[in-house]
Design a protein around this motif. Sequence first.
Motif, PDB file in Angstrom:
ATOM      1  N   THR A 118      -6.805  43.072 -11.835  1.00 25.76           N
ATOM      2  CA  THR A 118      -6.286  41.701 -11.817  1.00 25.76           C
ATOM      3  C   THR A 118      -4.779  41.683 -12.035  1.00 25.76           C
ATOM      4  N   LYS A 119      -4.328  42.489 -13.001  1.00 23.84           N
ATOM      5  CA  LYS A 119      -2.893  42.561 -13.279  1.00 23.84           C
ATOM      6  C   LYS A 119      -2.123  43.060 -12.060  1.00 23.84           C
ATOM      7  N   ALA A 122      -2.072  40.308  -9.337  1.00 23.27           N
ATOM      8  CA  ALA A 122      -1.244  39.165  -9.725  1.00 23.27           C
ATOM      9  C   ALA A 122       0.240  39.495  -9.698  1.00 23.27           C
ATOM     10  N   ASN A 123       0.572  40.790  -9.816  1.00 16.43           N
ATOM     11  CA  ASN A 123       1.976  41.217  -9.823  1.00 16.43           C
ATOM     12  C   ASN A 123       2.222  42.196  -8.672  1.00 16.43           C
ATOM     13  N   ARG A 250      -2.530  25.718 -12.333  1.00 18.12           N
ATOM     14  CA  ARG A 250      -1.651  26.843 -12.674  1.00 18.12           C
ATOM     15  C   ARG A 250      -2.114  28.102 -11.933  1.00 18.12           C
ATOM     16  N   ARG A 251      -1.144  28.954 -11.600  1.00 15.27           N
ATOM     17  CA  ARG A 251      -1.434  30.160 -10.821  1.00 15.27           C
ATOM     18  C   ARG A 251      -2.418  31.074 -11.568  1.00 15.27           C
ATOM     19  N   GLU A 252      -2.274  31.168 -12.888  1.00 13.24           N
ATOM     20  CA  GLU A 252      -3.172  32.006 -13.675  1.00 13.24           C
ATOM     21  C   GLU A 252      -4.604  31.510 -13.587  1.00 13.24           C
ATOM     22  N   LYS A 256      -7.782  33.665 -11.900  1.00 14.82           N
ATOM     23  CA  LYS A 256      -8.933  34.077 -12.696  1.00 14.82           C
ATOM     24  C   LYS A 256     -10.218  33.338 -12.323  1.00 14.82           C
TER      25      LYS A 256
END
Length: 342
Positions: A118-119, A122-123, A250-252, A256
Motif C-alpha cells: 500500500t505504501k 500510494a507513493n 481524502r486521498r488516504e 484504503k
Amino acid sequence: MLIKYIIYRFLSAIPTLFGLSILVFILTRLVGDPAAIYIHPDMTPEDVQRVRELYHFDDPLYVQYIYWLKGVLQGDLGYSVTANMPVTEAIKSFLPATLELALYAFTLSIIVGVYLGTKAAANKDKLIDHLTRLLALSGYSMPVFWLALMLLYLFYNVLDFVGPGRLSLEVRFKYMPPYGDFKFYTGLLTIDALLNRNIEVFIDAVKHLIPPVLTQTYIHIAIFIRVLRSSMIEEMNKEYVDFALSKGLRREVVLKDYVRRNSYISLVNVAGLQFVGLMSGVVLTETVFNWPGLGRFAANAAIQLDPAAVVGFTLFVGTLFIVVNLAVDILLAYLDPRIRYE
C-alpha cells in the motif's frame, strides 16, 4: 446468490477430486510393484501370494482402483518405511510442525506485504516505493536455501540465540514426554504451551520459530508487495478514483477503502497459492532448520525411495490445493459480487 454459488463450486470440485484420485492411483502403479511395500525377505511365496490376493493386486486395474479408493476414504494410504508407521499417521505426526510454521509465516507475510504494498502504491516513484521494490526484488530472486543458511549461521553461530529444531534439548528433556508431563492438544507448540501454562516452553518454541518464519516471510512478502502494488496502481488509474476525489474524499480514504479493497481480489488469488505452498511443507527451509514437518518428511521419503509416503504426500497436497482453491473462490465471490453472477 452466494449460497447457490458456494454449492455450485463445491459440486464442481468433486470431479476434480475424482480426477486427482485417478492420477495418484496411476502413479502408484507406475512406481513399481504396489505389493512391494507389504513384502519382506522372510515371507514365503505363499505369503506373498496371500498379500497380493488380500490387496487385490492381481485384479484388473479398475477393480484395484475401487479397492484403493475405498482404502483412501478410510484413511489407508499404505505404510511408510521412512517414518516406520502408516502414511496417514505420518502425515498427522508431521503436519502440526508445518502448520505452525505456515500460520506464523503466512500471517506475518500478509500483514507486512499489505502494508508495504500500500505504501509503495500510494507513493509511486518516490523513495519509499523504490526501497520497497528493491526489497521485493531481492526477496523474489533470493535462493531460499542461501537465506535459510545465512539466518541459521546468524542466530546459531554469531548470536548464539537459538539452534535448529522446534525445541532445545534442555526444554525437551525437562518437559516433553516421556520425561515430563507436557500435554499435546493441537500439536502446535506455542498454543499447547499456553494451554499447559508453561511459559518456558512457549518462549523456547517462539525462539525456534523466528529463523524459519523470517526465511519464509522474506520470500513471501516480496510476492505480496509486487501483486498488491501493481494491482493498486492499476486501480488508481480508473475513473471511480477521480470521481471519489472530486467529491471531496481524502486521498488516504480512497486508497484504503476503495482502491485497496478492489485490489484484494488479485492478492487473495496469490495468497491462496502461497498458503498451499507453505502447508505442503517448505522442503529447503525445513531441511536447513531441521524442522520436523511435511517438507522434510517428503524429501526423506523421496531420497529413500518410499513410494507409499511419496504418493500419500502427493494426494494430501493435491487435495489441499483443491480445498484452498475452493475457499479462495468463495472469498472472492464475497469480495466481488460480480463473480457470483458470472
